[in-house]
Design a protein around this motif. Structure first.
Motif, PDB file in Angstrom:
ATOM      1  N   SER A   7       0.849  -1.195   0.000  1.00  0.00           N
ATOM      2  CA  SER A   7       0.000   0.000   0.000  1.00  0.00           C
ATOM      3  C   SER A   7       0.880   1.238   0.000  1.00  0.00           C
TER       4      SER A   7
ATOM      5  N   GLN B 195      -4.437   5.478   1.930  1.00  0.00           N
ATOM      6  CA  GLN B 195      -4.975   4.315   2.636  1.00  0.00           C
ATOM      7  C   GLN B 195      -3.902   3.578   3.440  1.00  0.00           C
TER       8      GLN B 195
ATOM      9  N   LEU C 285      -9.111  -2.783   3.829  1.00  0.00           N
ATOM     10  CA  LEU C 285      -8.169  -1.699   4.066  1.00  0.00           C
ATOM     11  C   LEU C 285      -8.862  -0.571   4.802  1.00  0.00           C
TER      12      LEU C 285
ATOM     13  N   LEU D 115      -2.879   0.292  -4.271  1.00  0.00           N
ATOM     14  CA  LEU D 115      -2.302  -0.957  -3.816  1.00  0.00           C
ATOM     15  C   LEU D 115      -1.585  -1.591  -4.986  1.00  0.00           C
TER      16      LEU D 115
ATOM     17  N   ALA E 221      -3.688  -2.575   4.262  1.00  0.00           N
ATOM     18  CA  ALA E 221      -4.340  -3.418   3.255  1.00  0.00           C
ATOM     19  C   ALA E 221      -3.969  -4.879   3.493  1.00  0.00           C
TER      20      ALA E 221
END
Length: 643
Positions: A250, A292, A317, A257, A295
Motif C-alpha cells: 500500500s 490508505q 483496508l 495498492l 491493506a
C-alpha cells in the motif's frame, strides 16, 4: 526530571478500585477531565486510561482483548497496552515510542509483536521489531538488514513464519520531471522479508525500481533539493504476503495498492491510483481510496459472504480518504472489497462509516475479527469502532477526548483485538492498609479470584519461620475485578502475617505475594506496598513515592525532597512520611503515608457528589475540592489524572 517524578504522585485515601469508563460523555470529549484522563492504582506505579464509550453492545467480540500503543503530545509514558472488553487495563510496559501492537502466531505459538524506536525521522522510523511470549519475555528482536533501518509502518508475520518490515533510505535522483533539481534527493521506500530467528534477508523490494516519480499525487513541494531534505515520493503504509508468495503493497502518495511478484519484484497489477488495473463495478467507490492504510488479503473462505457472489479474492483496508494537512478533510471509512483477477473487476462488498464522522489524515487499521465483526482503529484519532460485517455499529470507544482528534495529543497507529493468555514471571503487586488490601498483577489474564490469607494465629505465633507452615487460613476472598481489586480486611485481624494468593477459575494457585507482618497500629497511618516485579520501583530521584497531602504541597517542598532523593528520609510534618530505597528488587516493600480522616462521612459524601456529577456530565470544580492536589499544572481527583 521534575515532571517525570511528579507524574508518580497520587492520593492515598479510600480503597482505589478501577474507575468505571464514561458513557456518552460530552464533557469527556470536550476535555473537561483533561487532555488524557488516566487513573492510578494503589498497588502499582503504572496508570490506566479511562475510556468514553459511545456504544457498547453484547454483540461485540467479548473473549478478546484490545491492543493499542498510545503516543502523542499528551502521552508521557509510551509503550504497548492491553485492555479488556470493559476498558480496564490488563497490561502495560514502558518502551520507546511504540507502533503496531498486535498478537501474531509464529511456529504455533502466539506472541505480542510491536515496533519501538525513534519515529521522528522525516515521517519514518528507526527501531526494533519485538516479539514477546506469554510470559512477556523478549524472545526475538528483529532489525533491518543491509544497514537499512526497520521502519514503524509494518510488522507482519507471514504464513511462512517470516517477518515483513518496511525501510527507507535517502537516494540521489533527477527531479527535473517534477520541476526540481537535476541533482535532487528522494526518500526511497521498500520492504524486506527476513528470517525471524537469524535475521537473514530473504527478499527485498525497492519502490524506485518499479514506480515513476510522476505516478503519485503529492509533489515535492519544497523538498528534494538536498540530502538533508529528501522528497518522500512513495511512502509505504503496509505490506502483506499471500498464499502464492506475492506481496500486497500500500502506497500512501500513490493512493494505490500494488500487487508485487514475490520472485521478480515486478508489479502485476495496481488497484486505485493513476494507473488502476481494475474496472470498478461500484461507480468508483472501490478505487477512489486516498492515503490508505493496512491493506490485507483474505481468502474468500475466511470471511462471510452474506449472499454476495463469490469473488476470486477479498481485500480489506482503512481508507483515510484524505491527502494530509491543508487538504480537504474527508470522512475516513473501512473498505471490504471483492476482486476478480480473471475479469479484472473490483466491487465494494461493505463500507464502514463511523456514526460520528472521523477524518484520519494519517494512520489507521481494519481487522476482520474471529466472529466476523470488523474492528476499525482511527490512527491519528484516539478511537476505535467495532461493526457487524454489514456495517452496524456495535461498540465505539474513545481513549482520548474527541476534542483532541487530529491534534496529535493521543494516537495509536493501529488497533487490534485478539484472544490472549498472559502468564507474567513476576508476582502480584499488593498494597496493605488497615481496612483493605489492593492487589493487581500486570499482564495476568487467568486470575479469577484473589484470596487474602492469614499465617500464624496471634495466640500462638512465635515469629519463627517454622510458624509460617501452621495456621494458614483464608481471611477473605473476592472475584478479580478490573486491573486492581480491593479485598476487605476484618476489623479484628487474628493473624500476624498476611499474603494474597491468585487463583484461576478452577481454584489452582497462579501466584502469591510475599507474606508481610501485620501490625495494626502501623497500618492505621501507613500503607505497605509490596512490588512483585524486579525493578518495578524507580531507583533514582525520590523513588516510587505516592503522596497523600493533608494540606497543599508547596513547590519548595518538592525541590527539597528531590535534593534529598538518595537518602532515607522521614518528615514528620502535616502527617507526611517519605521512605526511599535504592536497588529495589522483586517483592520489595515500601511504606507509604495514609491520611487519617477526621470526617469519613464527609469524604463519602464528596465521592457520591463526584459520581453524580460524572453521571450528569458536569465538570468537577477542582479548585474548591480539598481532596485534589495541584502540582505544577497537573491535577488528579481521587484516582483520575487530569493531564
Amino acid at each position: 526530571m521534575l515532571p517525570n517524578i511528579l507524574g508518580l504522585f497520587a492520593l492515598i485515601g479510600a480503597a482505589n478500585a478501577d474507575l468505571q469508563p464514561f458513557y456518552q460523555s460530552a464533557g469527556y470529549d470536550m476535555s473537561q477531565y483533561g487532555a488524557w484522563p488516566l487513573q492510578s492504582y494503589l498497588s502499582s506505579r503504572i496508570s490506566g486510561p479511562i475510556l468514553n464509550y459511545w456504544n457498547h453492545s453484547e454483540a461485540c467480540e467479548k473473549e478478546s482483548y484490545t491492543l493499542i500503543a498510545p503516543r502523542g503530545d499528551s502521552v508521557r509514558h509510551t509503550g504497548p497496552m492491553i485492555l479488556d472488553q470493559n476498558g480496564n487495563l490488563v497490561w502495560f510496559k514502558e518502551y520507546p515510542t511504540t507502533y503496531n501492537l498486535n498478537i501474531q502466531s509464529f511456529r504455533g505459538e502466539n506472541y505480542l509483536t510491536f515496533w519501538a524506536g525513534n519515529d521522528g525521522i522525516g515521517g519514518h522510523g528507526d527501531g526494533i521489531l519485538y516479539m514477546l511470549n506469554s510470559r512477556y519475555e523478549e524472545v526475538y528482536k528483529i532489525r533491518g538488514v543491509n544497514g537499512l533501518p526497520a521502519d514503524m509502518h509494518e510488522f507482519q508475520i507471514t504464513r511462512d513464519d517470516t517477518a515483513l518490515l518496511v525501510w527507507y533510505d535517502k537516494q540521489p535522483a533527477d527531479l527535473r520531471v517534477v520541476s526540481r533539481s537535476e541533482n535532487g534527493w528522494i526518500y526511497d521506500g521498500g520492504f524486506q522479508e527476513v528470517d525471524i530467528e537469524t535475521n537473514e534477508l530473504l527478499f527485498q523490494w525497492r519502490a524506485s525500481d518499479h514506480f515513476k516519480l510522476t505516478d503519485g499525487y503529492r509533489g515535492p513541494d519544497e523538498r528534494g533539493d538536498s540530502e538533508d531534505v529528501p522528497w518522500d515520493f512513495f511512502h509505504i503504509n503496509s505490506v502483506d504476503k499471500d498464499s502464492r508468495g506475492n506481496f500486497l503493497v500500500s502506497s500512501r502518495y500513490m493512493s494505490c495498492l500494488a500487487y508485487v511478484d514475490g520472485k521478480t519484484g515486478d508489479v502485476i497489477w495496481r488497484l486505485g491510483g493513476k494507473y488502476n488495473s481494475f474496472q470498478d463495478l461500484s461507480d468508483g467507490s472501490a478505487t477512489n481510496m486516498k492515503w490508505q492504510h493496512h491493506a490485507r488479503f483474505h481468502d474468500v473462505s475466511e470471511v462471510p459472504l452474506n449472499s454476495k457472489p463469490a469473488a476470486h479474492r477479498a481485500i480489506t483496508l482503512f481508507d483515510n480518504s484524505s491527502r494530509g494537512k491543508g487538504a480537504t478533510e474527508r470522512t475516513s471509512r473501512g473498505l471490504f472489497l471483492d476482486i476478480n483477477e480473471q475479469d479484472m473487476t473490483v466491487q465494494v462488498r461493505h463500507e464502514y462509516w463511523n456514526p460520528i464522522p472521523i477524518s484520519s489524515q494519517s494512520q489507521g487499521s481494519l481487522q476482520v475479527l474471529d466472529n466476523g465483526n470488523i474492528l476499525i482503529g482511527y490512527g491519528y484519532n484516539a478511537a476505535w469502532t467495532e461493526f457487524s460485517v454489514n456495517g452496524d455499529v456495535l461498540c465505539e470507544a474513545h481513549f482520548g477526548p474527541a476534542g483532541g482528534f487530529g491534534t496529535g495529543n493521543i494516537i495509536s497507529y493501529r488497533t487490534f483485538k485478539h484472544k490472549w493468555t498472559g502468564r507474567p514471571t513476576s508476582s502480584p503487586d499488593v498494597a496493605f492498609a488497615e481496612t483493605h488490601v489492593a492487589v493487581s498483577w500486570n499482564g495476568a489474564t487467568e486470575v479469577a479470584t484473589w484470596v487474602l490469607e492469614g499465617i500464624g494465629h496471634a495466640a500462638n505465633w512465635t515469629g519463627s519461620a517454622e510458624s509460617d507452615l501452621n495456621g494458614v487460613a483464608v481471611v477473605s476472598s473476592v472475584p478479580k475485578s478490573g486491573f486492581e481489586t480491593d479485598i476487605p480486611v476484618p476489623d479484628q485481624m487474628p493473624y500476624r502475617r498476611l499474603r494474597v494468593v491468585a487463583l484461576d477459575q478452577n481454584g489452582a494457585i497462579l501466584g502469591q505475594t510475599t507474606p508481610v507482618n501485620w501490625t495494626p497500629d502501623k497500618f492505621r497511618n501507613e500503607v505497605l506496598v509490596v512490588s512483585g516485579e524486579e525493578g518495578s520501583l524507580p531507583q533514582k530521584g525520590i523513588g516510587r513515592i505516592l503522596l497523600l497531602v493533608f494540606v497543599p504541597l508547596s513547590a519548595a517542598l518538592v525541590v527539597f525532597c528531590l535534593w534529598l532523593g538518595r537518602q532515607h528520609l522521614q518528615l514528620y510534618r502535616w502527617r507526611l512520611t517519605f521512605y526511599h530505597r535504592l536497588d529495589q528488587g522483586a517483592n520489595s516493600e515500601v511504606w507509604l503515608p495514609l491520611r487519617v480522616s477526621d470526617d469519613l462521612e464527609r469524604e463519602e459524601e464528596r465521592e457520591e457528589e463526584r459520581e453524580e456529577r460524572e453521571r450528569l456530565d458536569e465538570p468537577i470544580d477542582l479548585e474548591h475540592c480539598d481532596q485534589d492536589v495541584a502540582l505544577l499544572g497537573k491535577q488528579r481527583s481521587r484516582g483520575l489524572f487530569m493531564l
